[in-house]
Motif scaffolding. Structure first.
Motif, PDB file in Angstrom:
ATOM      1  N   UNK A   1      58.318  82.146  30.707  1.00 61.45           N
ATOM      2  CA  UNK A   1      57.750  81.924  32.039  1.00 61.45           C
ATOM      3  C   UNK A   1      58.737  82.289  33.144  1.00 61.45           C
ATOM      4  N   UNK A   2      60.034  82.083  32.882  1.00 64.50           N
ATOM      5  CA  UNK A   2      61.050  82.464  33.867  1.00 64.50           C
ATOM      6  C   UNK A   2      61.161  83.988  33.938  1.00 64.50           C
TER       7      UNK A   2
ATOM      8  N   UNK B   1      64.434  73.682  36.314  1.00 70.54           N
ATOM      9  CA  UNK B   1      63.344  74.641  36.471  1.00 70.54           C
ATOM     10  C   UNK B   1      62.452  74.233  37.624  1.00 70.54           C
ATOM     11  N   UNK B   2      61.931  75.251  38.311  1.00 68.66           N
ATOM     12  CA  UNK B   2      61.049  74.997  39.446  1.00 68.66           C
ATOM     13  C   UNK B   2      59.941  76.023  39.495  1.00 68.66           C
TER      14      UNK B   2
ATOM     15  N   UNK C   1      51.106  73.827  29.227  1.00 71.72           N
ATOM     16  CA  UNK C   1      51.705  72.498  29.341  1.00 71.72           C
ATOM     17  C   UNK C   1      53.065  72.543  30.022  1.00 71.72           C
ATOM     18  N   UNK C   2      53.880  73.537  29.698  1.00 74.34           N
ATOM     19  CA  UNK C   2      55.200  73.667  30.335  1.00 74.34           C
ATOM     20  C   UNK C   2      55.029  73.995  31.822  1.00 74.34           C
ATOM     21  N   UNK C   3      54.153  74.919  32.147  1.00 74.36           N
ATOM     22  CA  UNK C   3      53.918  75.279  33.547  1.00 74.36           C
ATOM     23  C   UNK C   3      53.437  74.059  34.333  1.00 74.36           C
TER      24      UNK C   3
END
Length: 142
Positions: free
Chosen positions: A63-64, A81-82, A24-26
């Motif tokens: 994820x980072x 964030x990107x 979901x975050x991605x």
């Protein structure tokens, strides 16, 4: 547009366990480039329902660290964030509204700029932030 299975493959490919919050975050960051954490939390809650701030922060960190997301923090701005990573691109930031856009490397291969003194460092990347007014703010100011 990436699908849930694409995001699951990305997470798995980074040697991370696939979880609903990670997917979901991605997905949220792909849908909202240069989003701050508040925007990401809101987008994740639209997908999953209730999720804690800490859970989203933990996923963003994972994820980072795994290289699936990038984090930028222009002066005076919260962390953003990107999903565009590993290509040595730069950013342009509006001084008025804070809008952020990607800028491809301007000249040559990484690092786009040659420093006047590298202090003995083996430089492999440059981070550049261009500042100005976005088209909407420029028009409003005129």
């Amino acid at each position: 547009m990436s699908t849930t299975s694409d995001f699951e493959r990305m997470v798995r490919g980074a040697a991370l366990r696939v979880t609903r919050p990670r997917v979901a975050v991605l997905s949220a960051v792909h849908r909202h480039p240069h989003a701050d954490t508040a925007t990401i939390i809101s987008a994740v809650r639209e997908d999953l329902g209730e999720v804690s701030h800490q859970a989203v922060y933990d996923v963003l960190r994972a994820l980072t660290t795994a290289g699936l997301l990038g984090c930028i923090q222009p002066p005076g701005s919260p962390a953003r964030y990107e999903a565009r990573v590993r290509d040595n691109h730069h950013h342009v930031v509006c001084r008025s509204c804070g809008a952020i856009a990607d800028v491809d490397c301007a000249v040559g291969a990484a690092p786009c700029l040659a420093p006047s003194d590298d202090h003995g460092f083996a430089i492999d990347e440059a981070e550049v932030i261009y500042w100005g007014m976005c088209p909407d703010c420029s028009t409003a100011a005129a």
